[in-house]
Motif scaffolding. Structure first.
Motif, PDB file in Angstrom:
ATOM      1  N   MET A  48      -0.157 -17.954  17.352  1.00  0.00           N
ATOM      2  CA  MET A  48       0.264 -17.661  15.993  1.00  0.00           C
ATOM      3  C   MET A  48      -0.715 -16.684  15.356  1.00  0.00           C
ATOM      4  N   ALA A  49      -0.188 -15.779  14.574  1.00  0.00           N
ATOM      5  CA  ALA A  49      -1.019 -14.791  13.895  1.00  0.00           C
ATOM      6  C   ALA A  49      -1.912 -15.465  12.864  1.00  0.00           C
ATOM      7  N   GLY A  50      -3.077 -14.877  12.645  1.00  0.00           N
ATOM      8  CA  GLY A  50      -4.026 -15.441  11.693  1.00  0.00           C
ATOM      9  C   GLY A  50      -3.604 -15.269  10.253  1.00  0.00           C
ATOM     10  N   SER A  51      -2.853 -14.221   9.935  1.00  0.00           N
ATOM     11  CA  SER A  51      -2.410 -14.000   8.558  1.00  0.00           C
ATOM     12  C   SER A  51      -1.235 -13.027   8.535  1.00  0.00           C
ATOM     13  N   LEU A  52      -0.571 -12.980   7.396  1.00  0.00           N
ATOM     14  CA  LEU A  52       0.579 -12.103   7.231  1.00  0.00           C
ATOM     15  C   LEU A  52       0.574 -11.571   5.806  1.00  0.00           C
ATOM     16  N   ASN A  53       0.731 -10.275   5.656  1.00  0.00           N
ATOM     17  CA  ASN A  53       0.807  -9.643   4.346  1.00  0.00           C
ATOM     18  C   ASN A  53       2.107  -8.859   4.312  1.00  0.00           C
ATOM     19  N   LYS A  54       3.166  -9.461   3.774  1.00  0.00           N
ATOM     20  CA  LYS A  54       4.480  -8.841   3.747  1.00  0.00           C
ATOM     21  C   LYS A  54       5.165  -9.180   2.430  1.00  0.00           C
ATOM     22  N   VAL A  55       5.742  -8.156   1.790  1.00  0.00           N
ATOM     23  CA  VAL A  55       6.429  -8.318   0.518  1.00  0.00           C
ATOM     24  C   VAL A  55       7.828  -7.751   0.662  1.00  0.00           C
ATOM     25  N   MET A  56       8.830  -8.490   0.182  1.00  0.00           N
ATOM     26  CA  MET A  56      10.213  -8.005   0.144  1.00  0.00           C
ATOM     27  C   MET A  56      10.718  -8.179  -1.286  1.00  0.00           C
ATOM     28  N   LEU A  57      11.225  -7.084  -1.861  1.00  0.00           N
ATOM     29  CA  LEU A  57      11.709  -7.096  -3.234  1.00  0.00           C
ATOM     30  C   LEU A  57      13.065  -6.408  -3.319  1.00  0.00           C
ATOM     31  N   ILE A  58      13.932  -6.929  -4.176  1.00  0.00           N
ATOM     32  CA  ILE A  58      15.155  -6.236  -4.566  1.00  0.00           C
ATOM     33  C   ILE A  58      15.092  -6.134  -6.076  1.00  0.00           C
ATOM     34  N   GLY A  59      15.163  -4.912  -6.581  1.00  0.00           N
ATOM     35  CA  GLY A  59      15.072  -4.717  -8.016  1.00  0.00           C
ATOM     36  C   GLY A  59      15.553  -3.347  -8.424  1.00  0.00           C
ATOM     37  N   ASN A  60      15.385  -3.049  -9.711  1.00  0.00           N
ATOM     38  CA  ASN A  60      15.826  -1.782 -10.277  1.00  0.00           C
ATOM     39  C   ASN A  60      14.624  -0.909 -10.612  1.00  0.00           C
ATOM     40  N   VAL A  61      14.765   0.379 -10.346  1.00  0.00           N
ATOM     41  CA  VAL A  61      13.713   1.350 -10.629  1.00  0.00           C
ATOM     42  C   VAL A  61      13.598   1.501 -12.143  1.00  0.00           C
ATOM     43  N   GLY A  62      12.377   1.371 -12.674  1.00  0.00           N
ATOM     44  CA  GLY A  62      12.171   1.390 -14.122  1.00  0.00           C
ATOM     45  C   GLY A  62      12.087   2.774 -14.733  1.00  0.00           C
ATOM     46  N   ALA A  63      11.684   3.771 -13.966  1.00  0.00           N
ATOM     47  CA  ALA A  63      11.572   5.158 -14.446  1.00  0.00           C
ATOM     48  C   ALA A  63      11.701   6.064 -13.236  1.00  0.00           C
ATOM     49  N   ASP A  64      12.013   7.319 -13.468  1.00  0.00           N
ATOM     50  CA  ASP A  64      12.078   8.250 -12.347  1.00  0.00           C
ATOM     51  C   ASP A  64      10.747   8.240 -11.600  1.00  0.00           C
ATOM     52  N   PRO A  65      10.798   8.241 -10.273  1.00  0.00           N
ATOM     53  CA  PRO A  65       9.568   8.189  -9.477  1.00  0.00           C
ATOM     54  C   PRO A  65       8.662   9.392  -9.733  1.00  0.00           C
ATOM     55  N   ILE A  66       7.372   9.190  -9.505  1.00  0.00           N
ATOM     56  CA  ILE A  66       6.381  10.249  -9.618  1.00  0.00           C
ATOM     57  C   ILE A  66       5.992  10.657  -8.200  1.00  0.00           C
ATOM     58  N   ILE A  67       6.050  11.954  -7.919  1.00  0.00           N
ATOM     59  CA  ILE A  67       5.697  12.483  -6.608  1.00  0.00           C
ATOM     60  C   ILE A  67       4.415  13.301  -6.760  1.00  0.00           C
ATOM     61  N   ARG A  68       3.404  12.962  -5.959  1.00  0.00           N
ATOM     62  CA  ARG A  68       2.142  13.699  -5.956  1.00  0.00           C
ATOM     63  C   ARG A  68       1.896  14.224  -4.551  1.00  0.00           C
ATOM     64  N   SER A 102       8.010   2.246 -10.330  1.00  0.00           N
ATOM     65  CA  SER A 102       7.957   0.864 -10.815  1.00  0.00           C
ATOM     66  C   SER A 102       9.301   0.211 -10.504  1.00  0.00           C
ATOM     67  N   LEU A 103       9.230  -1.046 -10.084  1.00  0.00           N
ATOM     68  CA  LEU A 103      10.436  -1.790  -9.720  1.00  0.00           C
ATOM     69  C   LEU A 103      10.456  -3.088 -10.520  1.00  0.00           C
ATOM     70  N   ALA A 104      11.582  -3.355 -11.182  1.00  0.00           N
ATOM     71  CA  ALA A 104      11.735  -4.573 -11.979  1.00  0.00           C
ATOM     72  C   ALA A 104      12.564  -5.590 -11.206  1.00  0.00           C
ATOM     73  N   THR A 105      12.045  -6.807 -11.122  1.00  0.00           N
ATOM     74  CA  THR A 105      12.815  -7.923 -10.568  1.00  0.00           C
ATOM     75  C   THR A 105      12.979  -8.942 -11.690  1.00  0.00           C
ATOM     76  N   THR A 106      14.169  -9.524 -11.797  1.00  0.00           N
ATOM     77  CA  THR A 106      14.464 -10.435 -12.896  1.00  0.00           C
ATOM     78  C   THR A 106      14.996 -11.759 -12.370  1.00  0.00           C
ATOM     79  N   LYS A 154      13.427 -13.613 -17.001  1.00  0.00           N
ATOM     80  CA  LYS A 154      12.018 -13.254 -16.901  1.00  0.00           C
ATOM     81  C   LYS A 154      11.926 -12.078 -15.939  1.00  0.00           C
ATOM     82  N   THR A 155      11.405 -10.964 -16.433  1.00  0.00           N
ATOM     83  CA  THR A 155      11.294  -9.751 -15.626  1.00  0.00           C
ATOM     84  C   THR A 155       9.852  -9.533 -15.209  1.00  0.00           C
ATOM     85  N   GLU A 156       9.665  -9.262 -13.933  1.00  0.00           N
ATOM     86  CA  GLU A 156       8.354  -8.897 -13.379  1.00  0.00           C
ATOM     87  C   GLU A 156       8.417  -7.430 -12.987  1.00  0.00           C
ATOM     88  N   TRP A 157       7.350  -6.700 -13.247  1.00  0.00           N
ATOM     89  CA  TRP A 157       7.269  -5.289 -12.877  1.00  0.00           C
ATOM     90  C   TRP A 157       6.314  -5.137 -11.710  1.00  0.00           C
TER      91      TRP A 157
END
Length: 152
Positions: free
Chosen positions: A1-21, A33-37, A51-54
């Motif tokens: 078994m692996a020692g740890s796992l760092n994985k995030v899965m989100l479904i949400g709405n984009v809060g503002a047009d993305p910024i490209i650098r 920014s992604l909002a999940t409610t 309850k909305t999380e950003w």
């Protein structure tokens, strides 16, 4: 078994047009920014509660950054799969602060555009440029107009 796992899965709405650098060597980095409610009915009053999380999303994969730059806009629903990363910084007043963000790098992130203008789903993974599907994953769903005053 692996020692740890760092994985995030989100479904949400984009809060503002993305910024490209761009980095000094010309690679694109996308930030959005992604909002999940969460919604529930208050047992005491019977009212609907929300309850909305950003979430701050940073995409270092150049192919995904290009897709975000060309196709992702405010209000679009996305599925994001990446890793959590916390960074420490010092603000203008000399106070140390922390920020946590979801990172999509070259080989450990996925971005799926859900719905959209054509009611299609486009999944982009780092190992592929694009895989298109013309079927709607949520049949019967219409495009939803997002009101700026409502936090998704």
């Amino acid at each position: 078994m692996a020692g740890s796992l760092n994985k995030v899965m989100l479904i949400g709405n984009v809060g503002a047009d993305p910024i490209i650098r761009q980095t000094q060597d010309g690679k694109k980095i996308a930030t959005l920014s992604l909002a999940t409610t969460d919604s529930w009915k208050d047992k005491a009053t019977g009212e609907k509660r929300d309850k909305t999380e950003w979430h701050r999303i940073v995409i270092f994969n150049e192919g995904l950054s290009g897709v975000v730059e060309n196709y992702v806009k405010k209000g679009q629903q996305l599925f994001i799969e990446g890793q959590l990363q916390t960074q420490k910084y010092t603000d203008a007043n000399g106070i140390e602060k922390y920020t946590t963000q979801v990172i999509l790098q070259n080989y450990n992130g996925t971005l799926t555009m859900i719905g959209g203008r054509s009611n299609s789903t486009e999944q982009i993974a780092p190992s592929q440029d694009s895989a298109l599907s013309n079927s709607d994953p949520f049949p019967g769903g219409d495009d939803v107009e997002i009101d700026d005053e409502i936090p998704f």
